[in-house]
Design a protein around this motif. Structure first.
Motif, PDB file in Angstrom:
ATOM      1  N   PHE A   1       0.830  -1.198   0.000  1.00  0.00           N
ATOM      2  CA  PHE A   1       0.000   0.000   0.000  1.00  0.00           C
ATOM      3  C   PHE A   1       0.871   1.257   0.000  1.00  0.00           C
ATOM      4  O   PHE A   1       0.559   2.236  -0.677  1.00  0.00           O
ATOM      5  CB  PHE A   1      -0.950   0.011   1.191  1.00  0.00           C
ATOM      6  N   HIS A   2       1.961   1.244   0.764  1.00  0.00           N
ATOM      7  CA  HIS A   2       2.876   2.390   0.809  1.00  0.00           C
ATOM      8  C   HIS A   2       3.478   2.632  -0.575  1.00  0.00           C
ATOM      9  O   HIS A   2       3.545   3.767  -1.052  1.00  0.00           O
ATOM     10  CB  HIS A   2       3.973   2.143   1.843  1.00  0.00           C
ATOM     11  N   SER A   3       3.925   1.569  -1.211  1.00  0.00           N
ATOM     12  CA  SER A   3       4.528   1.675  -2.536  1.00  0.00           C
ATOM     13  C   SER A   3       3.522   2.210  -3.546  1.00  0.00           C
ATOM     14  O   SER A   3       3.845   3.048  -4.385  1.00  0.00           O
ATOM     15  CB  SER A   3       5.037   0.300  -2.974  1.00  0.00           C
ATOM     16  N   SER A   4       2.299   1.743  -3.455  1.00  0.00           N
ATOM     17  CA  SER A   4       1.261   2.192  -4.378  1.00  0.00           C
ATOM     18  C   SER A   4       0.936   3.668  -4.153  1.00  0.00           C
ATOM     19  O   SER A   4       0.754   4.427  -5.110  1.00  0.00           O
ATOM     20  CB  SER A   4       0.012   1.340  -4.191  1.00  0.00           C
ATOM     21  N   ARG A   5       0.851   4.087  -2.899  1.00  0.00           N
ATOM     22  CA  ARG A   5       0.521   5.474  -2.577  1.00  0.00           C
ATOM     23  C   ARG A   5       1.603   6.449  -3.034  1.00  0.00           C
ATOM     24  O   ARG A   5       1.305   7.547  -3.478  1.00  0.00           O
ATOM     25  CB  ARG A   5       0.325   5.619  -1.070  1.00  0.00           C
ATOM     26  N   LYS A   6       2.846   6.043  -2.914  1.00  0.00           N
ATOM     27  CA  LYS A   6       3.963   6.922  -3.263  1.00  0.00           C
ATOM     28  C   LYS A   6       4.288   6.902  -4.753  1.00  0.00           C
ATOM     29  O   LYS A   6       5.107   7.676  -5.209  1.00  0.00           O
ATOM     30  CB  LYS A   6       5.226   6.520  -2.480  1.00  0.00           C
ATOM     31  N   GLY A   7       3.681   5.995  -5.514  1.00  0.00           N
ATOM     32  CA  GLY A   7       3.925   5.932  -6.950  1.00  0.00           C
ATOM     33  C   GLY A   7       5.249   5.296  -7.318  1.00  0.00           C
ATOM     34  O   GLY A   7       5.764   5.515  -8.410  1.00  0.00           O
ATOM     35  N   ILE A   8       5.812   4.523  -6.417  1.00  0.00           N
ATOM     36  CA  ILE A   8       7.120   3.908  -6.660  1.00  0.00           C
ATOM     37  C   ILE A   8       7.056   2.914  -7.819  1.00  0.00           C
ATOM     38  O   ILE A   8       7.997   2.778  -8.600  1.00  0.00           O
ATOM     39  CB  ILE A   8       7.638   3.227  -5.374  1.00  0.00           C
TER      40      ILE A   8
END
Length: 71
Positions: free
Chosen positions: A56-63
């Motif tokens: 979820f963190h990766s998805s939110r940050k656009g990584i």
């Protein structure tokens, strides 16, 4: 962090249900079985929560937006 705590709590509930089911089936519950089963279920649920939180963190940050594109 809330997701990990939720998953660990769910793991504790599942461990209690699994031990209750084993006791209802007449399986002798040695202390080693209880400890191993409880630790395994809570660890797997905690790891699952941590990996979902990272996703979820990766998805939110656009990584992951550029993954799979060449150039």
């Amino acid at each position: 962090m809330r997701l990990v705590a939720l998953m660990v709590g769910l793991g504790l509930l599942l461990a209690a249900l699994a031990l209750s089911w084993l006791a209802a089936m007449g399986t002798p519950l040695s202390p080693h079985l209880v400890i191993a089963l409880s630790v395994m279920i809570v660890a797997v649920m905690g790891l699952s929560g941590a990996l979902m939180a990272l996703l979820f963190h990766s998805s939110r940050k656009g990584i992951d937006d550029d993954a799979g594109t060449s150039g």
